[in-house]
Write an enzyme that holds these catalytic residues in place. Structure first.
Site, PDB file in Angstrom:
ATOM      1  CD  GLU A  67      -1.570  -2.489   1.446  1.00  0.00           C
ATOM      2  OE1 GLU A  67      -2.221  -3.446   1.008  1.00  0.00           O
ATOM      3  OE2 GLU A  67      -0.542  -2.630   2.145  1.00  0.00           O
ATOM      4  CB  VAL A  90       9.047  -7.036   2.891  1.00  0.00           C
ATOM      5  CG1 VAL A  90       8.463  -8.390   2.531  1.00  0.00           C
ATOM      6  CG2 VAL A  90       8.108  -5.919   2.432  1.00  0.00           C
ATOM      7  CB  THR A  95       4.767 -18.233   1.053  1.00  0.00           C
ATOM      8  OG1 THR A  95       4.607 -16.862   1.448  1.00  0.00           O
ATOM      9  CG2 THR A  95       4.159 -19.155   2.106  1.00  0.00           C
ATOM     10  CG  HIS A  97       3.422 -12.427   0.785  1.00  0.00           C
ATOM     11  ND1 HIS A  97       2.279 -11.972   0.153  1.00  0.00           N
ATOM     12  CD2 HIS A  97       3.722 -11.516   1.733  1.00  0.00           C
ATOM     13  CE1 HIS A  97       1.914 -10.832   0.711  1.00  0.00           C
ATOM     14  NE2 HIS A  97       2.769 -10.538   1.677  1.00  0.00           N
TER      15      HIS A  97
END
Length: 158
Positions: A67, A90, A95, A97
């Site tokens: 975002e 992050v 995963t 992602h």
């Protein structure tokens, strides 16, 4: 590892232009807030150290790192900023992602930089684990927020 070669908070203060009349927008992710709050603190402290008035530092929060793109874009549309800083973290998980988010944010901010009238400074930490994020948000490797603030001032005066 590039960060091992340079402490994120080390810079020549004389190389930073005066930020007295600058207005800076900061978009910060709520995800991994322990890290992003520390990045924000570093950015704000460095901006004020170089003359930016606290009332000219506008902070908006978004839920996650992806975002940050939308938040930065909205700040460019509302205008009045000399620079915008995005701050997020992050941390790699189990995963893919991590890869998608990092790549998406990087592409989105790069694209905004090509179409915007002001610089948008990339302050997304992309680390393998929490300790690496802590090391880069005020820990042993400095604070990426400091570095982003210096970049914002220099690019606004470019």
């Amino acid at each position: 590892m590039a960060t091992a070669l340079k402490h994120l908070s080390d810079y020549d203060p004389a190389s930073v232009p005066d930020a007295t009349n600058m207005c800076v927008g900061i978009v910060v992710s709520e995800w991994n807030s322990e890290i992003t709050d520390a990045l924000l603190e570093g950015a704000v402290n460095t901006l004020t150290k170089h003359g930016c008035l606290p009332e000219n530092i506008h902070v908006k929060r978004v839920p996650g790192s992806f975002e940050l793109i939308y938040g930065a874009r909205q700040m460019t549309l509302n205008g009045g900023y000399d620079a915008i800083i995005i701050l997020g973290s992050v941390i790699r998980g189990d995963t893919p992602h991590f890869d998608y988010i990092c790549q998406g944010v990087t592409y989105g901010i790069a694209r905004l930089n090509t179409i915007s009238e002001m610089p948008i400074v990339y302050g997304l930490l992309t680390t393998n684990d929490l300790q690496q994020a802590k090391d880069r948000s005020g820990g042993r490797l400095g604070n990426k927020g400091d570095e982003c603030a210096v970049v914002a001032i220099k690019m606004a005066k470019f």
